[in-house]
Design a protein around this motif. Structure first.
Motif, mmCIF file in Angstrom:
data_model
loop_
_atom_site.group_PDB
_atom_site.id
_atom_site.type_symbol
_atom_site.label_atom_id
_atom_site.label_comp_id
_atom_site.label_asym_id
_atom_site.label_seq_id
_atom_site.Cartn_x
_atom_site.Cartn_y
_atom_site.Cartn_z
ATOM 1 N N GLY A 117 28.132 25.430 12.028
ATOM 2 C CA GLY A 117 27.080 24.733 11.305
ATOM 3 C C GLY A 117 25.762 25.469 11.287
ATOM 4 O O GLY A 117 24.713 24.861 11.022
ATOM 5 N N LEU A 242 26.931 17.502 17.249
ATOM 6 C CA LEU A 242 27.639 18.780 17.172
ATOM 7 C C LEU A 242 29.011 18.674 17.825
ATOM 8 O O LEU A 242 30.020 19.151 17.277
ATOM 9 C CB LEU A 242 26.808 19.863 17.856
ATOM 10 C CG LEU A 242 27.469 21.238 18.012
ATOM 11 C CD1 LEU A 242 27.465 21.975 16.680
ATOM 12 C CD2 LEU A 242 26.767 22.064 19.082
ATOM 13 N N ARG A 245 31.515 16.612 15.785
ATOM 14 C CA ARG A 245 32.000 17.254 14.561
ATOM 15 C C ARG A 245 32.858 18.481 14.842
ATOM 16 O O ARG A 245 33.880 18.701 14.183
ATOM 17 C CB ARG A 245 30.811 17.648 13.682
ATOM 18 C CG ARG A 245 31.240 18.271 12.353
ATOM 19 C CD ARG A 245 30.083 18.414 11.399
ATOM 20 N NE ARG A 245 30.517 18.964 10.116
ATOM 21 C CZ ARG A 245 29.706 19.217 9.098
ATOM 22 N NH1 ARG A 245 28.402 18.948 9.215
ATOM 23 N NH2 ARG A 245 30.175 19.716 7.977
ATOM 24 N N TYR A 246 32.450 19.295 15.826
ATOM 25 C CA TYR A 246 33.119 20.577 16.029
ATOM 26 C C TYR A 246 33.829 20.704 17.381
ATOM 27 O O TYR A 246 34.545 21.678 17.603
ATOM 28 C CB TYR A 246 32.102 21.724 15.914
ATOM 29 C CG TYR A 246 31.424 21.810 14.571
ATOM 30 C CD1 TYR A 246 32.111 22.281 13.456
ATOM 31 C CD2 TYR A 246 30.090 21.427 14.417
ATOM 32 C CE1 TYR A 246 31.485 22.368 12.215
ATOM 33 C CE2 TYR A 246 29.452 21.520 13.186
ATOM 34 C CZ TYR A 246 30.155 21.987 12.090
ATOM 35 O OH TYR A 246 29.538 22.074 10.868
#
Length: 453
Positions: A117, A242, A245-246
């Motif tokens: 990102g 973060l 999402r990842y």
């Protein structure tokens, strides 16, 4: 214990529900004093009794592993602990071909790690350097929760500890209170700051039984700064987002494959509003199901919640644990104190529950509600002041956790239990079997199987 060796095939490679009928389809090794017996985990209600209190860790597991790059090198970032100053303690790992990771030297200071990102983190200083210097790092200064009082032993004042550098101004709870255990009557404040519980009459140069000196492993994170395992890193805003999402759950090479985050949550896990949580699962509670909890409650067993956000384990070096954020709420302090006064047993579910609870007990054995950071390491020399029994997984013979187990049950009980576990081929690690350690005096006590309703 040092002579015991766990063969690789005894590592649990997948969760219990993928090799059996459910989470509670694991075995339960019970050690009462030096007597050993073997059970299914579903038989736990027959091993405890009405009036017992099971202390459980409600910290939820984070998807704390994120891919990154340092220059042209691929790394996996393990997000361990969020500090009070907004930084995170992180470990950089080398990616492996199977999806697991291996050790990698940390640092150097100033290294930039590129994250998904378009985000970046910057390594600033080794976590161990700050701790071994005896400093109260801005990242780990303990703070008293509103209305909470730190557990200080008789004769030790917050003012005295503050002069020695252990308690920050503005009401911070010093490392000598909840952070490093309690200070015995007659111990010097300087000795308390040195680390751990200082025995009565001990001088400043003698380390107490609670912390790093007691396990004779040197300062936490000792070693060359550039090779330190954990580093404080300046990170972008929104780390919980973060990770959602990842990120993915941290796993090690003995596991077979990646698992969903749900496989790493216990039935007691409560998501924190600020997105904080544990880098690795408080796994002793994993076999519990809602049905088993209901059965235990119906038989008069109580549950007392607390939280301790676990950092990343030392999978290769077996270091003592780093400081971790914890909270013992007033209701849990009351439940534990009331159970002890009534003759009930306090059984910690997991080593994290022991660490948190023993960090909140004063020299008289009274548990106080407190929130902050703890770097307490429970050892046989320090002993336990409030925990009567422990439900835990099976640990590697080199692991520092075994010092805590020995403090609870004694060396001979631990040796017999582990020899039996190896002989009966119990499974190790977070998806494996579990071990209930109870004291000698409970051998002939009635269990709660007579309380069936």
């Amino acid at each position: 214990m040092e002579a015991l060796r766990v063969p690789p095939e005894l590592s649990a490679r997948v969760p219990a529900e993928q090799r059996g009928s459910g989470r509670d389809d694991v075995r339960l090794l019970v050690t009462r004093g030096t007597e050993v017996s073997h059970h299914a985990f579903r038989e736990l209600p027959g091993q405890v009794r009405a009036g017992d209190v099971l202390v459980v860790n409600t910290s939820a597991t984070l998807p704390a592993a994120v891919n990154g790059r340092v220059g042209g090198e691929r790394v996996v970032v393990h997000f361990s602990t969020r500090g009070e100053d907004g930084r995170w303690a992180v470990e950089l790992r080398a990616p492996g071909g199977s999806g697991a990771t291996g050790p990698r030297p940390g640092g150097p200071a100033g290294a930039v790690v590129r994250l998904p990102g378009g985000r970046e983190l910057v390594l600033e200083e080794p976590m161990g350097d700050v701790l071994s210097a005896g400093n109260a790092s801005p990242a780990i200064r303990s703070r008293r929760a509103p209305g909470h009082t730190p557990a200080l032993a008789p004769g030790v004042t917050e003012a005295g500890l503050a002069e020695a550098g252990a308690v920050e101004a503005a009401g911070a709870v010093g490392a000598g209170a909840a952070g490093r255990g309690t200070v015995e009557a007659g111990a010097t404040e300087v000795g308390a700051v040195e680390g751990g519980t200082v025995e009565a009459g001990a001088g400043a140069g003698e380390r107490g039984a609670g912390e790093r000196g007691a396990v004779d492993m040197g300062p936490v994170g000792a070693g060359p700064a550039e090779g330190a395992r954990l580093w404080w890193a300046r990170v972008p805003e929104g780390v919980p987002g973060l990770l959602r999402r990842y990120g993915r759950p941290i796993r090690y090479g003995y596991t077979e494959r990646d698992q969903p985050l749900s496989a790493y949550q216990t039935v007691f896990a409560v998501a924190a509003p600020d997105g904080s949580g544990s880098a690795e699962m408080p796994s002793a509670a994993r076999p519990f199901t809602a049905a088993l909890v209901a059965e235990l409650v119906s038989r008069g067993v109580q549950f007392a919640p607390l939280s301790l956000d676990t950092g990343v384990a030392s999978a290769e070096a077996h270091e003592p644990p780093y400081p971790e954020r914890f909270s013992v709420p007033p209701t849990t302090a009351w439940l534990v104190n009331a159970a002890r006064a009534a003759g009930g047993r306090v059984i910690a579910v997991g080593t994290t529950a022991v660490r948190a609870l023993e960090s909140a007990v004063d020299a008289d054995g009274v548990v106080r509600p407190v929130s902050g950071w703890t770097d307490l390491v429970v050892t046989p020399r320090r002993g336990v002041r409030v925990v009567d029994g422990l439900l835990t997984g099976l640990h590697e013979p080199e692991a520092s956790h075994l010092l805590m187990l020995e403090a609870v049950a004694g060396r001979e009980a631990l040796r017999r239990g582990y020899e039996a576990a190896l002989e009966r081929r119990y499974l190790w690690h977070e998806f494996g079997d579990v071990h209930l350690l109870l004291p000698d005096e409970e051998r002939n006590a009635p269990d709660c199987s007579s309380n069936v309703r």
